[in-house]
Scaffold this motif. Structure first.
Motif, PDB file in Angstrom:
ATOM      1  N   GLN A 133       0.820  -1.212   0.000  1.00 47.52           N
ATOM      2  CA  GLN A 133       0.000   0.000   0.000  1.00 47.52           C
ATOM      3  C   GLN A 133       0.856   1.265   0.000  1.00 47.52           C
ATOM      4  OE1 GLN A 133      -3.444  -0.018   2.552  1.00 47.52           O
ATOM      5  NE2 GLN A 133      -4.349   1.414   1.118  1.00 47.52           N
ATOM      6  N   GLU A 134       1.965   1.264   0.708  1.00 47.27           N
ATOM      7  CA  GLU A 134       2.815   2.451   0.735  1.00 47.27           C
ATOM      8  C   GLU A 134       3.565   2.660  -0.579  1.00 47.27           C
ATOM      9  OE1 GLU A 134       5.889   2.105   3.656  1.00 47.27           O
ATOM     10  OE2 GLU A 134       6.620   0.180   2.916  1.00 47.27           O
ATOM     11  N   ASN A 135       3.439   1.699  -1.492  1.00 49.64           N
ATOM     12  CA  ASN A 135       4.127   1.796  -2.778  1.00 49.64           C
ATOM     13  C   ASN A 135       3.177   2.033  -3.944  1.00 49.64           C
ATOM     14  OD1 ASN A 135       6.463   1.147  -1.305  1.00 49.64           O
ATOM     15  ND2 ASN A 135       6.095  -1.044  -1.597  1.00 49.64           N
ATOM     16  N   LEU A 136       1.934   2.377  -3.656  1.00 51.00           N
ATOM     17  CA  LEU A 136       0.968   2.696  -4.696  1.00 51.00           C
ATOM     18  C   LEU A 136       1.011   4.186  -5.000  1.00 51.00           C
ATOM     19  CD1 LEU A 136      -2.111   0.601  -3.495  1.00 51.00           C
ATOM     20  CD2 LEU A 136      -0.342  -0.059  -5.125  1.00 51.00           C
ATOM     21  N   ALA A 137       0.568   4.528  -6.208  1.00 47.07           N
ATOM     22  CA  ALA A 137       0.543   5.933  -6.618  1.00 47.07           C
ATOM     23  C   ALA A 137      -0.642   6.168  -7.541  1.00 47.07           C
ATOM     24  CB  ALA A 137       1.840   6.321  -7.319  1.00 47.07           C
ATOM     25  N   MET A 138      -1.149   7.378  -7.502  1.00 49.95           N
ATOM     26  CA  MET A 138      -2.107   7.843  -8.501  1.00 49.95           C
ATOM     27  C   MET A 138      -1.296   8.486  -9.619  1.00 49.95           C
ATOM     28  SD  MET A 138      -4.902   9.548  -5.904  1.00 49.95           S
ATOM     29  CE  MET A 138      -6.153   9.895  -7.132  1.00 49.95           C
ATOM     30  N   MET A 139      -1.484   8.000 -10.839  1.00 49.26           N
ATOM     31  CA  MET A 139      -0.682   8.472 -11.967  1.00 49.26           C
ATOM     32  C   MET A 139      -1.568   9.050 -13.059  1.00 49.26           C
ATOM     33  SD  MET A 139       2.104   5.427 -12.562  1.00 49.26           S
ATOM     34  CE  MET A 139       2.942   4.623 -11.187  1.00 49.26           C
ATOM     35  N   SER A 140      -1.112  10.140 -13.650  1.00 53.92           N
ATOM     36  CA  SER A 140      -1.659  10.569 -14.936  1.00 53.92           C
ATOM     37  C   SER A 140      -0.541  10.450 -15.962  1.00 53.92           C
ATOM     38  CB  SER A 140      -2.202  11.994 -14.870  1.00 53.92           C
ATOM     39  OG  SER A 140      -1.148  12.940 -14.746  1.00 53.92           O
ATOM     40  N   ILE A 141      -0.898   9.990 -17.167  1.00 53.87           N
ATOM     41  CA  ILE A 141       0.077   9.806 -18.244  1.00 53.87           C
ATOM     42  C   ILE A 141      -0.459  10.494 -19.486  1.00 53.87           C
ATOM     43  CG2 ILE A 141       1.327   8.137 -19.666  1.00 53.87           C
ATOM     44  CD1 ILE A 141       1.004   6.099 -17.420  1.00 53.87           C
ATOM     45  N   ASP A 142       0.279  11.497 -19.949  1.00 50.25           N
ATOM     46  CA  ASP A 142      -0.122  12.282 -21.109  1.00 50.25           C
ATOM     47  C   ASP A 142       0.944  12.102 -22.190  1.00 50.25           C
ATOM     48  OD1 ASP A 142      -1.379  14.015 -22.789  1.00 50.25           O
ATOM     49  OD2 ASP A 142      -1.250  15.765 -21.476  1.00 50.25           O
ATOM     50  N   GLN A 143       0.607  11.342 -23.228  1.00 46.88           N
ATOM     51  CA  GLN A 143       1.568  11.035 -24.278  1.00 46.88           C
ATOM     52  C   GLN A 143       0.953  11.311 -25.640  1.00 46.88           C
ATOM     53  OE1 GLN A 143       2.455   6.783 -24.038  1.00 46.88           O
ATOM     54  NE2 GLN A 143       0.391   6.367 -23.328  1.00 46.88           N
ATOM     55  N   PRO A 144       1.744  11.765 -26.594  1.00 45.45           N
ATOM     56  CA  PRO A 144       1.203  12.108 -27.912  1.00 45.45           C
ATOM     57  C   PRO A 144       0.531  10.907 -28.584  1.00 45.45           C
ATOM     58  CG  PRO A 144       3.456  12.935 -27.660  1.00 45.45           C
ATOM     59  CD  PRO A 144       3.185  12.053 -26.485  1.00 45.45           C
ATOM     60  N   GLY A 145      -0.615  11.155 -29.212  1.00 53.21           N
ATOM     61  CA  GLY A 145      -1.282  10.123 -29.986  1.00 53.21           C
ATOM     62  C   GLY A 145      -2.173   9.191 -29.210  1.00 53.21           C
ATOM     63  N   HIS A 146      -2.313   9.411 -27.884  1.00 49.72           N
ATOM     64  CA  HIS A 146      -3.144   8.531 -27.059  1.00 49.72           C
ATOM     65  C   HIS A 146      -4.003   9.375 -26.122  1.00 49.72           C
ATOM     66  CE1 HIS A 146      -1.054   4.953 -28.378  1.00 49.72           C
ATOM     67  NE2 HIS A 146       0.108   5.462 -28.007  1.00 49.72           N
ATOM     68  N   PRO A 147      -5.162   8.831 -25.675  1.00 53.12           N
ATOM     69  CA  PRO A 147      -5.929   9.527 -24.638  1.00 53.12           C
ATOM     70  C   PRO A 147      -5.101   9.657 -23.359  1.00 53.12           C
ATOM     71  CG  PRO A 147      -7.207   7.728 -25.631  1.00 53.12           C
ATOM     72  CD  PRO A 147      -5.805   7.566 -26.108  1.00 53.12           C
ATOM     73  N   LYS A 148      -5.422  10.647 -22.563  1.00 51.71           N
ATOM     74  CA  LYS A 148      -4.740  10.820 -21.282  1.00 51.71           C
ATOM     75  C   LYS A 148      -5.227   9.765 -20.304  1.00 51.71           C
ATOM     76  CE  LYS A 148      -3.402  14.320 -17.890  1.00 51.71           C
ATOM     77  NZ  LYS A 148      -3.473  15.763 -17.522  1.00 51.71           N
ATOM     78  N   ILE A 149      -4.299   9.177 -19.567  1.00 49.74           N
ATOM     79  CA  ILE A 149      -4.587   8.067 -18.662  1.00 49.74           C
ATOM     80  C   ILE A 149      -4.571   8.553 -17.219  1.00 49.74           C
ATOM     81  CG2 ILE A 149      -3.683   5.875 -17.761  1.00 49.74           C
ATOM     82  CD1 ILE A 149      -2.496   5.407 -20.591  1.00 49.74           C
ATOM     83  N   TYR A 150      -5.505   8.038 -16.430  1.00 45.93           N
ATOM     84  CA  TYR A 150      -5.492   8.210 -14.975  1.00 45.93           C
ATOM     85  C   TYR A 150      -5.614   6.814 -14.367  1.00 45.93           C
ATOM     86  CZ  TYR A 150      -6.572  13.071 -16.057  1.00 45.93           C
ATOM     87  OH  TYR A 150      -6.534  14.346 -16.553  1.00 45.93           O
TER      88      TYR A 150
END
Length: 376
Positions: A137-154
């Motif tokens: 649990q202490e090693n989890l993260a909320m991530m957003s990933i914004d990369q060209p050509g793809h939808p933004k990920i959460y």
């Protein structure tokens, strides 16, 4: 009795090329990635009698597959390794841990996909409890990933892993249920890579087509995927796939065993996890809930109702929908519910999710962290 509330996860925003995304991931979560290696090293030793050097050796076959089939994702993994000052095989091993363990890890998890009836906006709900060892649990993260050509990920993800539970700006979301079955096939995609491909997709069909075009997945797993058209249960295996649409009430549920996949995988009995009992229980609870909520409820009230009526349920504890640790199991393989996520896709609003962090899902707000994706 409620457990002490763990601190909320870090939120990291990743953008740029695959390598740039990986470098930033590795730099920001270097401590957490190293702790993950320690956690999984102990689990591999306990469940498979493999030390970490042996795990890395097995990872070479998956390294070759990922590099060949998904070179952009491999570039991102190389960036993670460089940013965290680790070997690329350490990162491949984390991302292929489900396959290397040959189904011996005792993940739980209960998931729900629901296209609400009588709703003018065609709202679709995708939700699950994520049950796993509290040591991560202490090693989890909320991530957003914004990369060209793809939808933004959460997504909610383990440090060092490229794909997990979440959604994208095109209203495609995924949940995951581990399936304990043989065989595995290192020439196919690890499930966490397949999850990333789903999160890069613009629709459910786009995700299915992409995974199939690359040869399928390396291990037996269930991905509950949804887009604005509704949810679909994808029972995937290296020997073949099966797909379960929603029932007549508009929902589909899943736990940790195959329901429709008859591809010939060997799925031994999985004692102590209560997969069949949890599936029967969530369907029973949904039959009582369906028709009572959905139309006219605000988002906050609806999500609270789902948590209180479904995901906080402790029937058949400790192997319940809201999972608690089983003290008779070895410490390395005990699981409990670490978070509950409820995603919503609508024709009139941007996709969003609420994450309740901790095991006290039905408790008052002070007993939990309630987190939003996207975040401000």
């Amino acid at each position: 009795m409620s457990l002490p509330l763990p601190p909320p996860p870090p939120r990291i925003e990743l953008t740029g090329s695959p390598r740039e995304i990986g470098l930033e991931h590795g730099k920001q979560l270097a401590v957490q990635i190293r702790r993950q290696i320690q956690v999984y090293s102990a689990m591999f030793q306990r469940t498979s009698n493999l030390d970490w050097p042996a795990v890395r050796n097995i990872s070479v076959a998956y390294q070759n597959t990922i590099r060949s089939l998904t070179p952009d994702i491999y570039d991102e993994m190389e960036g993670i390794a460089e940013g965290a000052n680790l070997s690329i095989l350490d990162i491949v091993a984390l991302n292929a841990r489900s396959e290397i363990a040959l189904g011996l890890f005792s993940d739980g998890c209960t998931s729900l996909g629901w296209k609400l009836k009588g709703n003018d906006h065609g709202d679709v709900i995708l939700a699950q409890n994520w049950d796993w060892t509290p040591r991560v649990q202490e090693n989890l993260a909320m991530m957003s990933i914004d990369q060209p050509g793809h939808p933004k990920i959460y997504m909610m993800a383990e440090a060092g892993i490229v794909g997990k539970i979440g959604f994208n700006s095109a209203s495609v979301g995924v949940c995951l249920n581990a399936i304990r079955a043989h065989p595995t096939d290192a020439s196919k995609l690890p499930i966490h890579v397949a999850l990333r491909l789903c999160l890069e997709s613009t629709s459910t069909q786009n995700a299915i087509d992409r995974i199939n075009s690359l040869g399928g997945v390396a291990s037996s797993q269930h991905i509950l995927i949804a887009d604005q058209s509704g949810p679909l249960a994808m029972e995937l295996s290296p020997l073949g796939n099966a797909y379960i649409p929603p029932n007549n009430h508009g929902y589909v549920t899943h736990t940790n065993h195959f329901i429709a996949n008859k591809s010939g995988v060997i799925e031994p009995h999985w004692p102590g996890v209560g997969s069949h009992e949890r599936l029967e229980r969530i369907n029973e609870l949904m039959n009582g809930l369906e028709g009572e909520v959905g139309v006219g409820d605000g988002d906050a009230e609806f999500r609270k109702t789902l948590r209180q009526r479904i995901f906080s349920d402790t029937f058949n504890s400790p192997a319940s929908i809201c999972c608690t640790e089983n003290p008779v199991k070895p410490l390395e393989t005990r699981s409990r519910t670490l978070f509950c996520i409820v995603m919503k896709f609508s024709s009139v609003a941007a996709p969003s999710a609420e994450v309740v962090w901790g095991n006290d899902l039905a408790g008052p707000v002070p007993q939990t962290h309630i987190l939003e994706m996207p975040w401000a």
